[in-house]
Design a protein around this motif. Sequence first.
Motif, PDB file in Angstrom:
ATOM      1  N   ARG A 252     148.428  -3.311   9.755  1.00 54.94           N
ATOM      2  CA  ARG A 252     147.984  -3.909   8.484  1.00 54.94           C
ATOM      3  C   ARG A 252     146.475  -3.774   8.321  1.00 54.94           C
ATOM      4  N   LEU A 253     145.727  -4.023   9.366  1.00 54.94           N
ATOM      5  CA  LEU A 253     144.273  -3.959   9.261  1.00 54.94           C
ATOM      6  C   LEU A 253     143.781  -2.547   9.003  1.00 54.94           C
ATOM      7  N   VAL A 254     144.502  -1.552   9.507  1.00 57.31           N
ATOM      8  CA  VAL A 254     144.091  -0.158   9.331  1.00 57.31           C
ATOM      9  C   VAL A 254     144.529   0.376   7.974  1.00 57.31           C
ATOM     10  N   GLN A 255     145.748   0.043   7.549  1.00 57.35           N
ATOM     11  CA  GLN A 255     146.315   0.679   6.355  1.00 57.35           C
ATOM     12  C   GLN A 255     145.701   0.192   5.052  1.00 57.35           C
ATOM     13  N   ASP A 256     145.338  -1.065   4.951  1.00 55.34           N
ATOM     14  CA  ASP A 256     144.818  -1.580   3.676  1.00 55.34           C
ATOM     15  C   ASP A 256     143.604  -0.798   3.181  1.00 55.34           C
ATOM     16  N   PRO A 257     142.565  -0.593   3.986  1.00 56.03           N
ATOM     17  CA  PRO A 257     141.429   0.207   3.480  1.00 56.03           C
ATOM     18  C   PRO A 257     141.785   1.665   3.227  1.00 56.03           C
ATOM     19  N   ILE A 258     142.764   2.203   3.959  1.00 56.21           N
ATOM     20  CA  ILE A 258     143.175   3.597   3.726  1.00 56.21           C
ATOM     21  C   ILE A 258     143.745   3.741   2.320  1.00 56.21           C
ATOM     22  N   TRP A 259     144.626   2.832   1.929  1.00 50.53           N
ATOM     23  CA  TRP A 259     145.248   2.929   0.607  1.00 50.53           C
ATOM     24  C   TRP A 259     144.247   2.642  -0.503  1.00 50.53           C
ATOM     25  N   GLU A 260     143.329   1.719  -0.277  1.00 45.96           N
ATOM     26  CA  GLU A 260     142.302   1.456  -1.290  1.00 45.96           C
ATOM     27  C   GLU A 260     141.425   2.682  -1.510  1.00 45.96           C
ATOM     28  N   THR A 261     141.097   3.363  -0.419  1.00 46.74           N
ATOM     29  CA  THR A 261     140.287   4.584  -0.530  1.00 46.74           C
ATOM     30  C   THR A 261     141.040   5.680  -1.266  1.00 46.74           C
ATOM     31  N   LEU A 262     142.315   5.838  -0.936  1.00 49.62           N
ATOM     32  CA  LEU A 262     143.125   6.870  -1.582  1.00 49.62           C
ATOM     33  C   LEU A 262     143.288   6.582  -3.066  1.00 49.62           C
ATOM     34  N   ASP A 263     143.471   5.322  -3.433  1.00 51.87           N
ATOM     35  CA  ASP A 263     143.577   4.945  -4.851  1.00 51.87           C
ATOM     36  C   ASP A 263     142.325   5.346  -5.611  1.00 51.87           C
ATOM     37  N   LEU A 264     141.178   4.993  -5.053  1.00 56.72           N
ATOM     38  CA  LEU A 264     139.918   5.313  -5.719  1.00 56.72           C
ATOM     39  C   LEU A 264     139.764   6.818  -5.891  1.00 56.72           C
ATOM     40  N   LEU A 265     140.106   7.565  -4.855  1.00 55.05           N
ATOM     41  CA  LEU A 265     139.935   9.020  -4.889  1.00 55.05           C
ATOM     42  C   LEU A 265     140.828   9.656  -5.949  1.00 55.05           C
ATOM     43  N   LEU A 266     142.111   9.294  -5.972  1.00 49.15           N
ATOM     44  CA  LEU A 266     143.056   9.924  -6.887  1.00 49.15           C
ATOM     45  C   LEU A 266     142.813   9.506  -8.332  1.00 49.15           C
ATOM     46  N   GLU A 267     142.521   8.227  -8.561  1.00 48.00           N
ATOM     47  CA  GLU A 267     142.275   7.772  -9.931  1.00 48.00           C
ATOM     48  C   GLU A 267     140.993   8.388 -10.489  1.00 48.00           C
ATOM     49  N   SER A 268     139.958   8.452  -9.671  1.00 43.26           N
ATOM     50  CA  SER A 268     138.702   9.055 -10.120  1.00 43.26           C
ATOM     51  C   SER A 268     138.908  10.525 -10.460  1.00 43.26           C
ATOM     52  N   PHE A 269     139.627  11.228  -9.610  1.00 41.67           N
ATOM     53  CA  PHE A 269     139.877  12.654  -9.837  1.00 41.67           C
ATOM     54  C   PHE A 269     140.661  12.879 -11.123  1.00 41.67           C
ATOM     55  N   THR A 270     141.676  12.052 -11.363  1.00 46.84           N
ATOM     56  CA  THR A 270     142.528  12.250 -12.535  1.00 46.84           C
ATOM     57  C   THR A 270     141.757  12.058 -13.833  1.00 46.84           C
ATOM     58  N   PHE A 271     140.981  10.974 -13.930  1.00 46.90           N
ATOM     59  CA  PHE A 271     140.218  10.737 -15.161  1.00 46.90           C
ATOM     60  C   PHE A 271     139.145  11.804 -15.362  1.00 46.90           C
ATOM     61  N   ALA A 272     138.473  12.206 -14.300  1.00 46.85           N
ATOM     62  CA  ALA A 272     137.460  13.256 -14.426  1.00 46.85           C
ATOM     63  C   ALA A 272     138.099  14.578 -14.828  1.00 46.85           C
ATOM     64  N   LEU A 273     139.271  14.871 -14.284  1.00 48.46           N
ATOM     65  CA  LEU A 273     139.973  16.116 -14.614  1.00 48.46           C
ATOM     66  C   LEU A 273     140.324  16.161 -16.098  1.00 48.46           C
ATOM     67  N   ILE A 274     140.760  15.041 -16.644  1.00 43.47           N
ATOM     68  CA  ILE A 274     141.107  15.005 -18.064  1.00 43.47           C
ATOM     69  C   ILE A 274     139.878  15.290 -18.919  1.00 43.47           C
ATOM     70  N   GLY A 275     138.749  14.682 -18.566  1.00 42.51           N
ATOM     71  CA  GLY A 275     137.535  14.932 -19.329  1.00 42.51           C
ATOM     72  C   GLY A 275     137.112  16.384 -19.303  1.00 42.51           C
TER      73      GLY A 275
END
Length: 542
Positions: A252-275
């Motif tokens: 639990r302690l390891v996975q939570d920051p991993i998923w938060e990082t992945l969320d930020l990366l994928l969401e940022s990429f998607t919105f920038a790609l659309i622009g």
Amino acid sequence: MFALIAGAVVITAICRRRGWPAPLVLVAAGLVVSYLPGVPEYDIDPQLILEFVLPPLLFSAARSASYQDMRRSLNSIVRLGVGLVLVSALAVALVAWALVPELPFAAALVLGAVVAPPDAVAAAAVGRKLGLPRRVMTVISGESLINDATSLTLYKVALAGAASGAWAWSEGLTTFALAVLVGVSSGLVIGWVVHRLRLRFDDPVVSSTIALLTPFACYWGAEHLTGSGVLAVVSAGLYLGHTAPSAGYATRLVQDPIWETLDLLLESFTFALIGVQLPWLIADVRASHEGLTTAVVLATAVLGTSILIRPLYVFATAWFDHLRLPGSHRDLSDALSARESAVVSWAGMRGVVTLAAAAGIPAMAGSAEFPDRATLQLVAYAVAIGTLLIQGLSLPWLIRRLGVRSDDDDLRDRAQEARLRMATARAAQEVIEQRRRQWAPTLGEQRAGLLTNGLAEGIARRERATVVMLDPSIASDDDLAKVSTSRTRALQDLRRDVVAAQRATLMAERDAGHVDEVVMRQVLRELDLEDESLDAAPINRI
């Protein structure tokens, strides 16, 4: 591609620091960058978006959702996450079909499915900052999770109709039902297998690797079986999130920051790609037989429909909250008030799911080109950007204007936490008393009582304070070092047993509905950190 991703992350970091709406800034920045000399056209295979971006995003949202809160708010979540999506998709499809008669209804329904699901990310961020009541946050987040599955399952059915060139309601309903059944079943099976694996492997790195592969296994497996990959991902995520407390603390302690990082990366990429893609998409629309004028008219009509249909539906179906559905644990007095319903009805910003699904519209529908693909994509992007501008920027003002606050939640959380800590203290005392009886024959009644009573009194203190209680003669660090290794290890083992008993009590209290998930997770994290400190103690290296 690396430059796009790195730039998107930097912009997101600045927006998080300044409190700016990151999605809008990313789209605007991507649009500006696309006009710079030498910037290439980012032509990405649509299937990559659907198969590699959406699954981890949906899985992350599902695993962090509260299954207990979703059950309690099942009425609102079902009527919005399923009913509103279907109504919105159908309304948008009819509007698009009426404005562009030559557009096949199945293709119009694809557009409806794409723009139907609101994204909870922006609304949840605003709600947390302004202190929305938890039941409102649960409805918004739970709706987003369910409506993603509903809309993308409908999206799959509509794509099949567009590819076949014919649309039959009976066939569409059969496909939809099969997708739901196979998707949910396969997701739960994979979730159960992954849970067994993480219980067996006491290695956070291995468990985290398996977790990262899980959404892709769910999506691809369900799609191969003609089911809904999205529903499989959501089902597995909910199951694994609910059973996470029974896994190892390190996982639990390891996975939570991993998923938060992945969320930020994928969401940022998607919105920038659309622009970045917008100028080329507009050029494709200009070159199409429909032209840019038709696309602008259609985008305006669809945006207006998407915004207006939500408050009409929310208030027209408010009575549904007072019904008890099978499996719902919601108190009838916990239905949304009129002010809370107004906030929910305006929290309809579209986000990354709409953008990814629009980008994933295939170039071919069967053996022919997909009808007006560029126009539909531009309309979907316009709806996402328009709702972020209109609703996203005005939602904080509306919340303040209506005075919707979570003051009662804070009082209830403190009361629940107090009761929960009393319950865990009782569980700890039972374990300590049991160990005292086991140690009494070998250590003597007085020594066993001194050891266990010291732990009971210092259960919330640090390792050193607890060990010092072992012997009144210990007064300095030098004295502390003289304590026998075997006795200190026995004390550490006892503390681990105490933490395990407290963790079991947390899960029992949550499952009985006596405590909210957010309170349980807060106390659970404290226990996880205590477990980590025990493993990191120097005595383990002697």
